[in-house]
Design an enzyme around this catalytic site. Structure first.
Site: not given
Ligand code: F7E
Length: 323
Positions: A125, A127, A149
């Protein structure tokens, strides 16, 4: 006549990527087998064969490998929610990190029993780049994980490299940047937004609460990205690849695209909830997929705007059924 079909085993087959990869492989005449941990085994919707297992417990992985007899194994299973990994760090380390080691060990033993080589794909990832040390991030960028993670994914990445180098296994990492679709889990930000847009438009919901909307990501379409996974495993030499669009957008941009698609201004519809902020945030990610483009001939096809519209259209359909 001998069965000449290629056989693939997919962990995490019931997730977004498992869905697209299964259909992609079936179209190429693969026999597809999958591991599920939260639904019944048997025959899946597309004709794939499902086995019950959990990467937190390696007991039956060998038996499943014997039954599936795979040529290719795609490890897509994980506790994949970054925010949740701060609440469940040990569970995340076990499934997302050590679980990969369990699978690598099971494959190593299976290869000896079966007298054949298996090609192993590990879902690494973006990440892992976390608090980035350079932009854009490529295969040579050092990791700086910012969540339990991401730490678990770094561990799994190196175990995959180590098994390749120690035991001459065909094992590689696809370092995929964020990839979304109408099949994305509803806890991830793009799907959370597309679902809320549809429900607000149809009067089923008033507001949407989000965390940090300034975060920026390199978002692509899952249907495009799974093709890169497959291409990686078709190469003679196993190597690691970054898969990304190279385009960066903020959560704000996704709000503009998604609400704009149904003619709504999100300014008075979205509120920020500090409880949704992460203890450590990844502010911006941008991938350099030059290697995948040059060696695999891979290109993303769906743009950011098309992706947002595709997701909202799908959720409008679901919201209509709900109303
Ligand atoms: O968050 C912000 C949050 O949870 C994206 C997973 O598939 O991609 C994914 O990880 C951004 C972050 O994805 C909310 O803080 C704001 O900055 O959609 P996400 P992620 O964390 O980037 C990578 C490549 C992986 O490997 C992971 O498994 O959006 N954000 N407000 C929020 N995020 C969430 N979930 N919910 C909110 O309300």
């Amino acid at each position: 006549m001998a069965d000449t079909k290629r056989r693939a085993l997919i962990t995490g087959i019931s997730g977004q990527d498992g869905h697209y990869l299964t259909r992609f492989l079936l179209k190429r005449d693969y026999e597809v087998h999958g591991i599920v941990s939260c639904r019944a085994p048997g025959i899946g919707e597309a004709g794939e064969r499902l086995y019950y297992a959990d990467l937190a417990d390696g007991s039956n992985l060998g038996q499943i490998l014997d039954k599936a007899n795979p040529d290719e194994v795609y490890n897509l299973a994980a506790q994949s929610h970054v925010r949740l990994s701060f609440d469940l760090p040990q569970y995340t380390a076990d499934v997302t990190g050590v679980g990969v080691l369990r699978m690598l060990d099971a494959i190593r033993e299976y290869q000896q029993r079966a007298g054949k080589q298996v090609r192993f794909y590990q879902a690494s990832s973006s990440e892992m780049f976390g608090k980035v040390v350079e932009t854009p991030q490529s295969e040579s960028t050092p990791f700086y994980p910012r969540s339990p993670y991401a730490c678990a994914k770094v561990y799994a990445y190196w175990q995959t490299v180590n098994y390749r180098e120690s035991y001459d296994m065909y094992a590689l990492n696809g370092i995929l940047f964020n990839h979304e679709s109408p099949r994305r889990g509803e806890a991830f930000v793009t799907r959370k937004i597309s679902k809320a847009v549809a429900r607000i438009k149809l009067g089923l919901q008033d507001k949407l609460s989000l965390g940090n909307i300034e975060a920026q990501r390199d978002w692509g379409f899952a249907g495009d990205f799974i093709e890169a996974m497959w291409l990686m495993l078709q190469q003679d030499v196993p190597e690691d690849y970054v898969v990304a669009t190279g385009q960066v957008h903020s959560v704000r941009d996704f709000l503009d695209a998604a609400f704009g698609h149904v003619g709504l201004d999100w300014a008075n519809l979205v509120e920020t909830d500090v409880n949704m902020f992460r203890p450590a945030e990844v502010d911006i990610l941008c991938g350099d997929a030059t290697k995948a483009q040059e060696k695999l001939g891979w290109q993303p096809k769906v743009s950011f705007g098309e992706l947002a519209r595709m997701m909202v259209d799908h959720d409008l359909e679901l919201a209509r059924q709900e109303s």
